[in-house]
Design a protein around this motif. Structure first.
Motif, short mmCIF file in Angstrom:
data_model
loop_
_atom_site.label_atom_id
_atom_site.label_comp_id
_atom_site.label_asym_id
_atom_site.label_seq_id
_atom_site.Cartn_x
_atom_site.Cartn_y
_atom_site.Cartn_z
N PRO A 242 0.64 -1.26 0.04
CA PRO A 242 0.01 0.18 0.03
C PRO A 242 0.92 1.42 0.04
O PRO A 242 2.03 1.37 0.65
CB PRO A 242 -0.76 -0.25 1.19
N LEU A 243 0.36 2.47 -0.84
CA LEU A 243 0.87 3.47 -0.86
C LEU A 243 0.33 4.53 0.13
O LEU A 243 -0.73 5.12 -0.26
CB LEU A 243 1.10 4.27 -2.53
N ILE A 244 0.71 4.71 1.22
CA ILE A 244 -0.10 5.40 2.46
C ILE A 244 0.48 6.76 2.73
O ILE A 244 0.18 7.44 3.71
CB ILE A 244 -0.22 4.47 3.55
N ALA A 245 1.66 7.06 2.16
CA ALA A 245 2.25 8.44 2.75
C ALA A 245 2.63 9.22 1.51
O ALA A 245 2.65 8.54 0.21
CB ALA A 245 3.58 8.24 3.38
N ASP A 246 2.66 10.58 1.34
CA ASP A 246 2.93 11.35 0.37
C ASP A 246 4.39 11.29 -0.30
O ASP A 246 4.59 11.40 -1.68
CB ASP A 246 2.64 12.72 0.49
N VAL A 247 5.18 10.72 0.59
CA VAL A 247 6.46 10.53 -0.05
C VAL A 247 7.10 9.43 0.66
O VAL A 247 6.85 8.98 1.91
CB VAL A 247 7.52 11.67 0.39
N MET A 248 7.52 8.27 -0.25
CA MET A 248 7.94 7.06 0.23
C MET A 248 9.33 6.55 -0.07
O MET A 248 9.53 6.84 -1.29
CB MET A 248 6.71 5.89 0.32
N THR A 249 10.19 6.07 0.67
CA THR A 249 11.52 5.52 0.23
C THR A 249 11.33 4.26 -0.14
O THR A 249 10.82 3.44 0.87
CB THR A 249 12.48 5.93 1.25
N LEU A 250 12.22 3.77 -1.08
CA LEU A 250 12.31 2.18 -1.36
C LEU A 250 13.82 1.97 -1.39
O LEU A 250 14.53 2.65 -1.69
CB LEU A 250 11.86 2.11 -2.82
N GLY A 251 14.11 0.96 -0.56
CA GLY A 251 15.30 0.29 -0.69
C GLY A 251 15.71 -0.62 0.46
O GLY A 251 14.59 -1.34 1.11
N ARG A 252 16.75 -1.22 0.40
CA ARG A 252 17.08 -2.33 1.33
C ARG A 252 17.06 -2.07 3.00
O ARG A 252 16.99 -2.80 3.73
CB ARG A 252 18.51 -2.96 0.95
N ARG A 253 17.52 -0.83 3.15
CA ARG A 253 17.59 -0.42 4.51
C ARG A 253 16.40 -0.43 5.22
O ARG A 253 15.24 -0.12 4.45
CB ARG A 253 18.17 1.11 4.52
N GLU A 254 16.41 -0.94 6.71
CA GLU A 254 15.12 -0.98 7.45
C GLU A 254 14.42 0.41 7.59
O GLU A 254 13.19 0.10 7.75
CB GLU A 254 15.44 -1.72 8.76
N SER A 255 15.18 1.32 7.55
CA SER A 255 14.37 2.62 7.79
C SER A 255 13.56 3.31 6.74
O SER A 255 12.94 4.09 6.61
CB SER A 255 15.54 3.55 8.32
N CYS A 256 13.53 2.55 5.38
CA CYS A 256 12.94 2.80 4.34
C CYS A 256 11.43 2.53 4.47
O CYS A 256 11.05 1.67 5.13
CB CYS A 256 13.47 2.08 3.17
N ASP A 257 10.47 3.40 3.95
CA ASP A 257 9.05 3.22 3.86
C ASP A 257 8.67 1.67 3.43
O ASP A 257 7.78 1.05 3.84
CB ASP A 257 8.30 4.18 3.39
N ILE A 258 9.39 1.35 2.21
CA ILE A 258 9.11 0.14 1.61
C ILE A 258 10.57 -0.59 1.53
O ILE A 258 11.56 -0.20 0.85
CB ILE A 258 8.67 0.28 0.12
N CYS A 259 10.59 -1.57 2.26
CA CYS A 259 12.04 -2.30 2.59
C CYS A 259 11.89 -3.43 1.59
O CYS A 259 11.14 -4.39 1.60
CB CYS A 259 12.21 -2.68 3.76
N LEU A 260 12.70 -3.51 0.68
CA LEU A 260 13.11 -4.46 -0.33
C LEU A 260 14.30 -5.07 0.12
O LEU A 260 15.37 -4.68 -0.50
CB LEU A 260 13.10 -3.79 -1.87
N LYS A 261 14.25 -6.11 0.37
CA LYS A 261 15.35 -7.30 0.92
C LYS A 261 15.94 -8.07 -0.18
O LYS A 261 15.83 -9.31 -0.25
CB LYS A 261 14.92 -8.10 2.06
N PHE A 262 16.73 -7.37 -1.03
CA PHE A 262 17.25 -8.07 -2.27
C PHE A 262 18.76 -7.37 -2.27
O PHE A 262 18.99 -6.20 -2.12
CB PHE A 262 16.57 -7.90 -3.56
N GLN A 263 19.72 -8.15 -2.57
CA GLN A 263 20.75 -7.82 -2.46
C GLN A 263 21.31 -6.58 -3.46
O GLN A 263 22.22 -5.90 -3.45
CB GLN A 263 21.94 -9.24 -2.92
#
Length: 135
Positions: A19-40
């Motif tokens: 779900p996209l629930i915020a006006d700005v969302m970060t995507l990345g491997r880091r746990e602090s990202c809004d959308i955490c993508l656990k891929f190398q």
């Protein structure tokens, strides 16, 4: 920050929608990202999705493996509902509806300007120039 659901990212090939629930969302491997993508091959902070003027925009945050929209590498781009987003080879389709009153023609006119980016910028091999930079 808004908590209104503004759409979702659906993994191509199956998986739970994000779900996209915020006006700005970060995507990345880091746990602090809004959308955490656990891929190398995903950078720690790979990309950003921002909801502006009723449209989602995707921006590469200086990632190693880049971002693509409908197979074309990009640095920053407005997204149409149904566009396919590639994050380091992991693909998602964005589902949302344009906000009421969105000036869609104005938003996408910049994208369709073939002179808006150099070929190196479109390929992700050069950083976009800032206004006022001399080339």
């Amino acid at each position: 920050m808004s908590t209104t659901r503004r759409g979702e990212l659906v993994p191509v090939g199956g998986g739970d929608a994000i779900p996209l629930i915020a006006d700005v969302m970060t995507l990345g491997r880091r746990e602090s990202c809004d959308i955490c993508l656990k891929f190398q091959n995903v950078s720690s902070v790979h990309a950003e999705l921002a909801f502006k003027s009723g449209v989602w925009f995707l921006r590469d945050m200086g990632s190693t493996n880049g971002v693509k929209v409908n197979g074309e590498r990009t640095q920053r781009r407005p997204l149409r509902p149904g566009d396919e987003i590639g994050i380091a080879g992991h693909n998602y389709v964005i589902h949302y509806e344009f906000a009421e009153g969105t000036a869609i023609d104005d938003v996408f006119a910049e994208e369709e300007n073939v002179f808006g980016q150099s070929l190196l910028e479109k390929a992700g091999l050069a950083k976009p120039k800032k206004p006022g930079d001399r080339g």
